[in-house]
Enzyme design. Structure first.
Site, PDB file in Angstrom:
ATOM      1  N   ASP A 103     -50.164  19.237  38.094  1.00 10.80           N
ATOM      2  CA  ASP A 103     -49.616  18.844  39.392  1.00 10.80           C
ATOM      3  C   ASP A 103     -50.204  19.678  40.522  1.00 10.80           C
ATOM      4  O   ASP A 103     -50.653  19.155  41.550  1.00 10.80           O
ATOM      5  CB  ASP A 103     -48.092  18.991  39.364  1.00 10.80           C
ATOM      6  CG  ASP A 103     -47.394  17.846  40.077  1.00 10.80           C
ATOM      7  OD1 ASP A 103     -48.076  16.852  40.401  1.00 10.80           O
ATOM      8  OD2 ASP A 103     -46.184  17.936  40.313  1.00 10.80           O
ATOM      9  N   ASP A 126     -41.616  13.580  37.892  1.00 10.37           N
ATOM     10  CA  ASP A 126     -40.727  14.646  38.345  1.00 10.37           C
ATOM     11  C   ASP A 126     -39.308  14.458  37.828  1.00 10.37           C
ATOM     12  O   ASP A 126     -38.469  15.351  37.971  1.00 10.37           O
ATOM     13  CB  ASP A 126     -40.718  14.700  39.879  1.00 10.37           C
ATOM     14  CG  ASP A 126     -42.096  14.974  40.448  1.00 10.37           C
ATOM     15  OD1 ASP A 126     -42.837  15.741  39.814  1.00 10.37           O
ATOM     16  OD2 ASP A 126     -42.445  14.405  41.503  1.00 10.37           O
TER      17      ASP A 126
END
Length: 482
Positions: free
Chosen positions: A333, A393
């Site tokens: 990420d 997420d």
């Protein structure tokens, strides 16, 4: 060079007048726009999109006087157009672009005499303006300050925490049923084989992260083809997930259990109707996915079902695998959000470009929870009409929460791991929103969610003196007895 987002407020000639706002890009070094409509001056719009205004001979004399003029983007510079418009008496210049809006970056040094406001607007918005407001339109420009916080974030927060908590709880319920079934020695081997198909090992974790990296890079370079593959996969997976979620609820209802027999198999009639409903929901979303007024609701419902089913189905065998998965995806990420801008030609992160649709592609990847922004701003009109949270997420920390819930079931620890990890996830989400508000730029949520959940789970295991069991995971659960 300064490129700023602003709003063109257009008003029709009807009674009462119909108004609509459109996105503009302007240069704050050239002109300062008012922050509210109270201080804005309206001008009559003159549509000259049949010309690019690169020569004063292109427009009849007197047609621009005291008006806001819109022309097409051509080969000459913005300031050359502005000088011609200003010399003809125009009070505002709008330049319509059929391509993606970009920064207005001409050299102002040779055009110090140009003082009228210049802004870039989408050509499609000019067409829409005529259709909605008519031919007689008055316009003005203003640039309201960007709000520090948008209340759509609260909705995103509630959806995310609800999905993670419910997914973890559902996984624990399934684990309890499995452990009760394994009390029968004859079913133990069958259960083991069944679990191997849905369990992540450290090797498969690494392979999964590598596939994520490769897929993201491929999407960046071949977005306009692969986006339709992702849409198709999402429709199929979300329909199946929605069916699994609703079937679990329907299974608790002791009514309407009539069955039909086909090929020596029996199936409940209500499950057939449920399957049709779930397929129809996915098809409706696929057809109307670009309808911003309501399609986001259906996408969020399908997305939540997808995340729930993923969290419940995919099992992490131990805390070690959780650490590897969350740690690698955290690096993934951060790299694709913060590091790739130094690699790409346009200085944009690969993650943000893919999420937004590279090169202005109108098709968006259905891998996010979307909620319309509730605070009015130029950013809402220009490129961020929705607050977004990626499925990853939710799913990635959700797998850890699910493992904590299963560990609670296996050790009969009164849900202490599950509750602590869920609260840690909520705190990580709040921290993400705080940093987002302070930095005014997209954040890799896993940067805050992963440390919060991993550290909290580790502290609980250490405090309870169960770190060894927590780290090794399910290797001891065979001895569980109801």
């Amino acid at each position: 060079v300064a490129a700023d987002e602003g709003i063109l407020h257009a008003s029709g000639s009807g009674v009462p007048p119909v108004t609509k706002d459109y996105c503009i890009i302007y240069n704050s070094n050239w002109v300062t726009l008012p922050k509210t409509l109270d201080n804005a001056t309206f001008r009559t719009l003159e549509n000259l999109t049949s010309t690019v205004l690169c020569s004063s001979s292109e427009v009849p004399s007197g047609l621009m006087k005291d008006k806001a003029v819109v022309v097409m983007r051509g080969n000459c510079t913005f300031l050359e157009k502005a000088r011609i418009a200003q010399s003809s008496g125009a009070k505002m210049l709008l330049i319509a672009s059929k391509s993606r809006l970009s920064a207005i970056s001409d050299n102002k040094t040779d055009f110090e005499d140009v003082t009228l406001p210049v802004a870039l607007i989408r050509y499609n918005d000019i067409v829409d303006m005529q259709l909605v407001l008519g031919n007689e339109v008055n316009v003005t420009l203003y640039s309201p300050p960007l709000p520090d916080f948008d209340y759509s974030m609260v909705v995103i927060f509630l959806i995310a925490v609800f999905t993670v908590a419910l997914g973890g709880y559902w996984s624990g319920v399934a684990e309890l049923e499995n452990l009760k079934a394994v009390a029968s020695p004859g079913e133990r081997e069958t259960r083991r084989k069944k679990e191997e198909n849905v369990t992540f090992t450290p090797v498969t974790v690494i392979l999964f992260v590598v596939i994520c990296c490769v897929m993201l890079v491929l999407l960046y370079f071949f977005y306009k083809w692969l986006v339709y593959v992702i849409i198709s996969v999402f429709c199929l997976a979300s329909a199946m997930s929605l069916y699994n979620c609703l079937a679990a609820l329907i299974g608790e209802i002791p009514f309407g259990q009539c069955r039909i027999t086909c090929s020596n198999k029996t199936i409940e009639v209500r499950l057939i109707f449920l399957a049709i409903f779930c397929i129809a929901a996915a098809v409706v979303w696929a057809v109307f996915r670009n309808e911003d007024r309501w399609a986001w609701i259906l996408q969020d419902i399908l997305g939540v079902a997808f995340c729930l089913n993923f969290i419940k189905t995919l099992k992490m065998p131990n805390f070690k695998s959780c650490v590897i998965l969350l740690g690698l995806l955290l690096l993934y990420d951060v790299f694709f959000v913060f590091i790739t801008p130094f690699i790409t030609k346009n200085g944009a992160s690969i993650m943000v470009e893919v999420a937004a649709g590279p090169f202005g592609n109108s098709e968006k990847l259905p891998v996010v929870i979307r909620v319309p922004r509730l605070e009015h701003s130029a950013s809402t009109l220009c490129d961020l009409p929705f607050s977004l949270l990626g499925f990853g997420d939710i799913i990635v920390p959700g797998l850890l929460v699910a493992y904590c819930r299963r560990f609670d079931v296996q050790t009969r620890s009164s849900s202490v791991y599950y509750i602590s990890c869920t609260i840690a996830y909520a705190i990580g989400m709040v921290l993400t929103f705080i940093v987002l508000a302070l930095m005014k730029m997209g954040q890799p949520a896993l940067l805050y969610l992963v440390p919060c959940t991993l550290i909290t789970s580790s502290l609980v295991a250490w405090r309870r003196k169960e770190m060894k069991k927590f780290w090794k995971g399910s290797s001891y659960q065979v001895g569980w007895m109801p």
